[in-house]
Design a protein around this motif. Structure first.
Motif, short mmCIF file in Angstrom:
data_model
loop_
_atom_site.label_atom_id
_atom_site.label_comp_id
_atom_site.label_asym_id
_atom_site.label_seq_id
_atom_site.Cartn_x
_atom_site.Cartn_y
_atom_site.Cartn_z
N VAL A 162 35.72 -35.66 -17.23
CA VAL A 162 35.39 -36.92 -17.08
C VAL A 162 34.78 -37.35 -15.79
CG1 VAL A 162 36.05 -39.23 -17.33
CG2 VAL A 162 36.44 -37.60 -19.22
N THR A 163 35.69 -37.10 -14.86
CA THR A 163 35.09 -37.33 -13.54
C THR A 163 34.00 -36.57 -13.08
OG1 THR A 163 37.63 -37.69 -12.92
CG2 THR A 163 36.28 -37.22 -10.93
N PHE A 164 33.88 -35.36 -13.34
CA PHE A 164 32.74 -34.32 -12.90
C PHE A 164 31.60 -35.00 -13.76
CE2 PHE A 164 29.64 -31.06 -13.69
CZ PHE A 164 29.84 -30.26 -12.44
N GLY A 166 30.93 -37.97 -14.71
CA GLY A 166 30.81 -39.32 -14.18
C GLY A 166 29.93 -38.93 -13.14
N GLY A 167 30.43 -38.34 -12.03
CA GLY A 167 29.64 -37.81 -10.77
C GLY A 167 28.27 -37.47 -10.98
N PHE A 168 28.19 -36.49 -12.13
CA PHE A 168 26.78 -35.84 -12.61
C PHE A 168 26.03 -37.06 -13.05
CE2 PHE A 168 24.06 -33.70 -15.42
CZ PHE A 168 23.46 -32.73 -14.39
N PHE A 170 25.91 -40.18 -12.36
CA PHE A 170 25.57 -40.96 -11.16
C PHE A 170 24.46 -40.49 -10.74
CE2 PHE A 170 25.10 -42.82 -7.13
CZ PHE A 170 25.28 -44.33 -7.53
N ARG A 171 24.61 -39.05 -10.30
CA ARG A 171 23.32 -38.15 -9.59
C ARG A 171 21.99 -38.36 -10.45
NH1 ARG A 171 25.46 -34.96 -5.43
NH2 ARG A 171 23.91 -33.66 -5.49
N ALA A 173 21.31 -40.75 -12.65
CA ALA A 173 20.71 -42.07 -12.80
C ALA A 173 20.24 -42.53 -11.26
CB ALA A 173 21.94 -43.23 -12.81
N TYR A 174 20.68 -41.64 -10.20
CA TYR A 174 19.89 -41.92 -8.94
C TYR A 174 18.76 -41.33 -8.77
CZ TYR A 174 19.46 -41.56 -3.92
OH TYR A 174 19.11 -41.64 -2.64
#
Lengths: 209, 209
Positions: A162-164, A166-168, A170-171, A173-174
């Protein structure tokens, strides 16, 4: 609520999501939602009298769409349509690179930043994240070696996934596109799960503090 | 720039970061920065004539502080003060749970969302993320088994570490406290690195398509 007013609220919330994605929280006003959705000026204020209500409406809509994705993922795996929940999660995550999922992800991050300062909104996202963790646990449980099931390990693996992810997300979406396929993402998720299992075992067996 | 005006700009940007963290992009105005920093009304407008200039100033300040952290991490490991770059990264990441680092992280995510819609700001963050990836590669290179060095593998591991850490930092900025210590976080980072290595090897050795 009549079906018509429900439909109207949905369209207003979808317009609010698009505005949040395109211009951030500063770009969200009742009047801009009216115009984006193609309704008469004042329509949004009629359905959502305050800014808080409008934000809440947009958040509920994001969550509704996210939960529909979660449910579709569980159903597809249950039906045997796809190999694994993990591969469905990877496929869904990769869709964040394209519309309308990218706007939804951008709006989700905008709303989460607002929710970090607003406990009323925060409660909605808490529930969503609990569901996301539960989905992660289900996906992780599927790939345990036959005959093994360690609830503590599954929790750790789901947290890592879930953390990985989430980071992915965000990348994406960015605007970064690091991976070329859902297969590549799925491979990383597998690696994360396997790595946590290996270290969990080492720690579990070790008598050295 | 005189030292005094440099100092004043820094104080204004720090106030802008606090406002972004406390109220989001909507809470950032020139006048509110004046008052937050304790300067006469109009000071911020004198130094940063447009909103774009003010956002750019806040971003540059976030990046300056981030780069100082990166440099400190590299120096501490170079001096032999700490075990590994990875443990320093974990310690620094955990500080995001407390002030002033939490506000900086919240402001960073706010500014990154703005930057995703504004290529001028985006360039600044692109540079920061390149440095973050380079730091990840340095941290990962340190923990390779003796005598091995596969640049492709290190890139994959660094991507996984940076993505996981990005997700973890977002969770902290949002207000979740999943882990109780830097040691726990470091363990997850190790697991991620080891898992990617294991899968990389499998794929590399496999003759089955």
């Amino acid at each position: 609520m009549t079906p018509k007013s429900e439909q109207r609220r949905r369209e207003l919330c979808d317009a609010a999501i698009e505005l949040l994605a395109a211009d951030g929280a500063r770009g969200l006003t009742h009047l801009r939602v009216d115009r984006r959705a193609g309704f008469a000026d004042g329509t949004t204020s009629f359905y959502y009298q305050t800014r808080a209500a409008l934000l809440r409406g947009a958040m509920d809509r994001v969550i509704e769409l996210d939960v529909a994705d979660f449910t579709a993922a569980l159903d597809a795996t249950g039906n045997g349509e796809v190999d694994s929940l993990l591969s469905t999660l990877a496929t869904q995550a990769m869709r964040t690179a394209v519309e309308p999922e990218r706007s939804r992800a951008q709006a989700r991050f905008e709303l989460m930043m607002i929710a970090s300062r607003d406990r009323q909104l925060g409660k909605g996202f808490d529930g969503l994240m609990d569901r996301f963790v539960a989905l992660g646990e289900a996906a992780v449980a599927q790939v345990q070696p036959a005959g093994t099931s360690d609830p503590e390990l599954i929790k750790e693996q789901a947290f890592a996934v879930v953390t990985f992810l989430g980071g992915f997300l965000f990348r994406l979406a960015y605007g970064l596109t690091d991976l070329d396929s859902a297969k590549s993402l799925e491979k990383y998720l597998h690696s994360v799960i396997a790595g946590v299992a290996a270290d969990h075992q080492v720690t579990g067996n070790s008598s050295i503090p």
